[in-house]
Design a protein around this motif. Structure first.
Motif, PDB file in Angstrom:
ATOM      1  N   LYS A  78       1.219  -1.188   0.433  1.00 49.17           N
ATOM      2  CA  LYS A  78      -0.008   0.350   0.246  1.00 49.17           C
ATOM      3  C   LYS A  78       0.854   1.274   0.224  1.00 49.17           C
ATOM      4  CE  LYS A  78      -3.715   0.296   2.766  1.00 49.17           C
ATOM      5  NZ  LYS A  78      -4.356   0.646   3.648  1.00 49.17           N
ATOM      6  N   THR A  79       2.075   1.817   0.834  1.00 43.08           N
ATOM      7  CA  THR A  79       2.345   2.357   0.733  1.00 43.08           C
ATOM      8  C   THR A  79       3.455   2.873  -0.547  1.00 43.08           C
ATOM      9  OG1 THR A  79       3.363   1.586   3.442  1.00 43.08           O
ATOM     10  CG2 THR A  79       4.406   3.086   2.296  1.00 43.08           C
ATOM     11  N   ALA A  80       3.640   1.502  -1.227  1.00 41.14           N
ATOM     12  CA  ALA A  80       4.495   1.834  -2.300  1.00 41.14           C
ATOM     13  C   ALA A  80       3.572   2.514  -3.456  1.00 41.14           C
ATOM     14  CB  ALA A  80       4.910   0.204  -3.210  1.00 41.14           C
ATOM     15  N   LEU A  81       2.569   2.303  -3.834  1.00 45.36           N
ATOM     16  CA  LEU A  81       1.456   2.510  -4.560  1.00 45.36           C
ATOM     17  C   LEU A  81       0.609   3.690  -4.246  1.00 45.36           C
ATOM     18  CD1 LEU A  81      -1.334  -0.566  -4.336  1.00 45.36           C
ATOM     19  CD2 LEU A  81       0.776   0.218  -6.222  1.00 45.36           C
ATOM     20  N   ILE A  82       1.065   3.877  -3.357  1.00 43.76           N
ATOM     21  CA  ILE A  82       0.687   5.722  -2.644  1.00 43.76           C
ATOM     22  C   ILE A  82       1.263   6.549  -3.016  1.00 43.76           C
ATOM     23  CG2 ILE A  82       0.371   7.525  -0.858  1.00 43.76           C
ATOM     24  CD1 ILE A  82      -1.587   4.871   0.842  1.00 43.76           C
ATOM     25  N   GLN A  83       3.004   6.340  -2.818  1.00 39.26           N
ATOM     26  CA  GLN A  83       4.137   6.356  -2.932  1.00 39.26           C
ATOM     27  C   GLN A  83       4.325   7.238  -4.455  1.00 39.26           C
ATOM     28  OE1 GLN A  83       7.023   6.108  -4.386  1.00 39.26           O
ATOM     29  NE2 GLN A  83       8.708   7.974  -3.932  1.00 39.26           N
ATOM     30  N   ARG A  84       3.810   6.182  -5.453  1.00 40.01           N
ATOM     31  CA  ARG A  84       4.174   6.193  -7.074  1.00 40.01           C
ATOM     32  C   ARG A  84       3.521   7.771  -7.406  1.00 40.01           C
ATOM     33  NH1 ARG A  84       6.821   2.645  -6.115  1.00 40.01           N
ATOM     34  NH2 ARG A  84       7.294   0.997  -6.979  1.00 40.01           N
ATOM     35  N   ARG A  85       4.173   8.245  -8.305  1.00 36.89           N
ATOM     36  CA  ARG A  85       3.798   9.517  -8.374  1.00 36.89           C
ATOM     37  C   ARG A  85       2.610   9.692  -9.505  1.00 36.89           C
ATOM     38  NH1 ARG A  85       9.477  10.316  -8.348  1.00 36.89           N
ATOM     39  NH2 ARG A  85      10.294  11.814  -7.619  1.00 36.89           N
ATOM     40  N   ASN A  86       2.573   8.805 -10.346  1.00 33.57           N
ATOM     41  CA  ASN A  86       1.565   8.373 -11.675  1.00 33.57           C
ATOM     42  C   ASN A  86       0.014   8.160 -10.294  1.00 33.57           C
ATOM     43  OD1 ASN A  86       3.150   6.290 -10.395  1.00 33.57           O
ATOM     44  ND2 ASN A  86       2.016   4.578 -12.264  1.00 33.57           N
ATOM     45  N   GLU A  87      -0.646   8.681 -10.852  1.00 35.91           N
ATOM     46  CA  GLU A  87      -2.081   8.240 -10.242  1.00 35.91           C
ATOM     47  C   GLU A  87      -2.658   7.430 -10.584  1.00 35.91           C
ATOM     48  OE1 GLU A  87      -3.501  11.335  -8.240  1.00 35.91           O
ATOM     49  OE2 GLU A  87      -1.694  12.966  -9.241  1.00 35.91           O
ATOM     50  N   ASN A  88      -2.787   7.050 -11.754  1.00 38.12           N
ATOM     51  CA  ASN A  88      -3.170   5.790 -11.928  1.00 38.12           C
ATOM     52  C   ASN A  88      -3.171   4.460 -11.563  1.00 38.12           C
ATOM     53  OD1 ASN A  88      -4.636   3.223 -13.648  1.00 38.12           O
ATOM     54  ND2 ASN A  88      -5.913   4.748 -14.159  1.00 38.12           N
ATOM     55  N   VAL A  89      -2.621   3.707 -10.888  1.00 36.63           N
ATOM     56  CA  VAL A  89      -1.769   2.428 -10.572  1.00 36.63           C
ATOM     57  C   VAL A  89      -3.023   1.414 -10.801  1.00 36.63           C
ATOM     58  CG1 VAL A  89      -0.422   3.988  -8.763  1.00 36.63           C
ATOM     59  CG2 VAL A  89      -2.245   2.604  -7.884  1.00 36.63           C
ATOM     60  N   ASP A  90      -3.735   1.109 -11.528  1.00 39.36           N
ATOM     61  CA  ASP A  90      -4.832  -0.112 -12.116  1.00 39.36           C
ATOM     62  C   ASP A  90      -3.747  -1.214 -12.500  1.00 39.36           C
ATOM     63  OD1 ASP A  90      -6.757   1.440 -11.281  1.00 39.36           O
ATOM     64  OD2 ASP A  90      -7.959   1.742 -12.701  1.00 39.36           O
ATOM     65  N   GLU A  91      -2.824  -0.640 -13.560  1.00 41.83           N
ATOM     66  CA  GLU A  91      -1.783  -1.941 -13.561  1.00 41.83           C
ATOM     67  C   GLU A  91      -0.835  -2.780 -12.289  1.00 41.83           C
ATOM     68  OE1 GLU A  91       2.041  -0.687 -15.892  1.00 41.83           O
ATOM     69  OE2 GLU A  91       1.052   1.280 -15.023  1.00 41.83           O
ATOM     70  N   TYR A  92      -1.391  -2.115 -11.627  1.00 41.93           N
ATOM     71  CA  TYR A  92       0.304  -2.725 -10.440  1.00 41.93           C
ATOM     72  C   TYR A  92      -1.025  -3.610  -9.423  1.00 41.93           C
ATOM     73  CZ  TYR A  92       3.714   0.903 -10.974  1.00 41.93           C
ATOM     74  OH  TYR A  92       4.682   0.768 -12.116  1.00 41.93           O
ATOM     75  N   LEU A  93      -2.504  -3.076  -9.613  1.00 42.19           N
ATOM     76  CA  LEU A  93      -3.135  -3.757  -8.626  1.00 42.19           C
ATOM     77  C   LEU A  93      -3.000  -5.849  -8.007  1.00 42.19           C
ATOM     78  CD1 LEU A  93      -6.003  -1.072  -8.587  1.00 42.19           C
ATOM     79  CD2 LEU A  93      -4.041  -1.338  -7.169  1.00 42.19           C
ATOM     80  N   ASP A  94      -3.934  -6.102  -9.903  1.00 44.32           N
ATOM     81  CA  ASP A  94      -3.511  -7.564  -8.930  1.00 44.32           C
ATOM     82  C   ASP A  94      -2.869  -7.784  -9.297  1.00 44.32           C
ATOM     83  OD1 ASP A  94      -6.416  -7.102 -10.634  1.00 44.32           O
ATOM     84  OD2 ASP A  94      -5.772  -7.629 -12.853  1.00 44.32           O
ATOM     85  N   THR A  95      -1.909  -7.851  -9.416  1.00 44.06           N
ATOM     86  CA  THR A  95      -0.105  -8.038  -8.862  1.00 44.06           C
ATOM     87  C   THR A  95       0.280  -7.728  -7.133  1.00 44.06           C
ATOM     88  OG1 THR A  95       1.146  -7.921 -10.904  1.00 44.06           O
ATOM     89  CG2 THR A  95       2.061  -8.209  -8.865  1.00 44.06           C
ATOM     90  N   ALA A  96      -0.143  -7.075  -6.694  1.00 45.06           N
ATOM     91  CA  ALA A  96      -0.595  -6.073  -5.875  1.00 45.06           C
ATOM     92  C   ALA A  96      -1.288  -7.242  -4.439  1.00 45.06           C
ATOM     93  CB  ALA A  96      -1.235  -5.270  -4.980  1.00 45.06           C
TER      94      ALA A  96
END
Length: 499
Positions: A78-96
């Motif tokens: 969760k911390t890694a996803l929040i820290q990402r500069r890009n607003e849309n992180v959908d591409e990360y969610l399934d793996t997470a």
């Protein structure tokens, strides 16, 4: 019903600049913490009247076991996803989601298999079934909708409010309801598990994202690479935050653990929860300001000032009213925890005023700092806790926890943060000095008032708390007029953002 709920949530979205959204989200985060913690503390107060300290100690063993497995396997997704500069992180969610689900399965399996060993370690075989059942919590947690990370990433804490507080209401209802029918430790166990089960289902109602078992190795490597220091700091966080609990349960007894954990929860909760609110809101805000050091410094000092203004008097007030609060609210059976509760209130003070620092380190992509400082703290506590406990019992453990935070950790935290942000260390201590003076005036005034009163403990408690609020507020207003401490400006700024 789902469409109506979403329409309601969309109508109260924080808006405006980053500052405005941060302040508005801070109000929602406050509502989350106050509501959730109020329900939890109220549940514990009710159960303290029907359950013995030893039963809380058994539950404490189960919770320490659960916390150990969670923290030793935390990968900071969760911390890694929040820290990402890009607003849309959908591409990360399934793996997470796959990573979190696998983690939940592993934690459940480990707790189920290791429960007899843990029960034997603490010499409490009655804890074995509790550990196995409470292990369902992380399994349900891993299966939650990963899309809810957007609530914090996008500063949509109004949605987080509905999500978190609903779980708190379920926890309270199940815990108290079960205890009224069967006053056993299982009331606590079912309360915790039911909240996790409810929030699992709710996560798919409040967010549209639907995860799919799809795993991308490169994305997983990217997330874990950021989260490796979160993992390290999480392990060390457990050791210094709950290692003392495990030590008390092993070295002393389950009853002593019940006293110690309960004292910690009440003493540390008000001040640390306020600082956690500010930290949870400030982390995504700092992440958005990571490329603007001037704005980041201003935001950090303002957050430090507001945190000290709120949490310092709370901690000192808890230490003052503890001798009256414990017998009146919890009952005479809990009086052995009074002294350690007063000590841990001071821990809550130190803990709260530096809680915000970790948000800066994570936002600046330096989570390793958290882990390294935690290692120092763990080493200091490990060196002192055994002789202190052998000599003074749970009070000795509390004294070590407070002493290590006061020195060397507080000066070290300030020094490192000041070097990283180019803020003079004196500025941090100045922001804490003025609320400490105001809280000192409150403390002396209430001590004098208590000496003049000849009333029942209940009346004394009812009089002291509101009087302390009035005295501290008056002292703070005077200080803001005659000193460089301009907390009044921050309050006006917050009010302006809300309006």
């Amino acid at each position: 019903m789902r469409d109506r709920l979403r329409a309601l949530l969309d109508g109260i979205v924080p808006s405006g600049s980053v500052l405005d959204r941060t302040v508005q989200s801070g109000v929602w985060a406050t509502a989350i913490k106050v509501s959730s913690r109020f329900l939890q503390i109220l549940m514990l107060i009710v159960l303290a009247r029907v359950l013995a300290p030893r039963q809380f100690g058994l539950m404490g063993i189960a919770l320490v076991s659960l916390s150990a497995t969670r923290n030793f396997s935390k990968i900071g997704l969760k911390t890694a996803l929040i820290q990402r500069r890009n607003e849309n992180v959908d591409e990360y969610l399934d793996t997470a989601w796959c990573l979190e689900t696998g983690r939940g399965v592993v934690i459940f399996a480990v707790l189920f298999a290791a429960a007899p060993l843990i029960g034997g370690f603490f010499d409490e075989p009655n804890a074995v079934p509790l550990i196995r059942v409470i292990g369902l919590g992380p399994l349900l947690f891993g299966l939650r909708n990963p899309g809810i990370v957007y609530f914090r990433k996008d500063l949509e804490f109004h949605k987080e409010f509905v999500y978190q507080v609903s779980g708190g209401i379920v926890q309270f209802a199940v815990g108290v309801g079960y205890a009224l029918i069967s006053p056993t430790v299982w009331a606590l166990v079912f309360a915790y598990v039911s909240a996790d089960a409810f929030k699992f289902g709710l996560s798919y109602v409040v967010h549209d994202y639907r995860p799919w078992p799809s795993f991308d190795v490169s994305i997983a490597r990217e997330l874990i690479d950021y989260g490796k220091w979160i993992t390290a700091s999480s392990v060390l966080y457990f050791l210094y935050r709950e290692g003392d609990d495990a030590f008390v349960g092993w070295f002393l007894s389950a009853t002593a653990l019940g006293f110690y954990q309960y004292a910690y929860r009440i003493a540390d909760t008000p001040s640390s929860e306020v600082s956690e609110i500010l930290a949870s809101v400030s982390f995504p805000a700092y992440s958005k300001l990571q490329d603007d050091p001037v704005e980041l410094r201003q935001a950090l000092l303002a957050t430090t000032r507001v945190t000290g203004f709120i949490t310092i008097p709370m901690a000192i007030g808890i230490a003052l009213v503890a001798p009256t609060f414990v017998p009146v609210v919890l009952g005479d059976e809990w009086t052995p925890m009074i002294r350690v509760m007063q000590l841990l209130a001071l821990y809550g003070l130190f803990h709260s005023i530096t809680r915000n620092f970790g948000s800066v380190w994570k936002a600046l992509d330096r989570p390793d700092v958290i882990a390294k400082l935690a290692a120092v703290r763990v080493a200091c506590i490990a060196a002192l806790i055994w002789p202190a406990a052998a000599r003074f019992g749970i009070e000795g453990v509390g004294l070590v926890v407070v002493g290590v935070y006061a020195f060397p950790m507080l000066p070290l935290d300030v020094y490192i943060l000041s070097k990283m942000t180019e803020i003079r260390p004196l500025l941090f201590f100045r922001e804490w000095f003025y609320p400490l003076v105001g809280a000192g005036v409150m403390f002396v005034s209430l001590r004098r008032l208590r000496g003049l009163m000849d009333v029942t403990p209940l009346v004394e408690l009812v009089v002291l708390i509101p009087t302390g609020i009035v005295v501290y507020t008056a002292a703070a207003l005077v200080l803001s007029q005659v000193s460089p401490w301009k907390i009044e400006n921050d309050i006006r700024s917050i009010a302006g953002s809300l309006s």
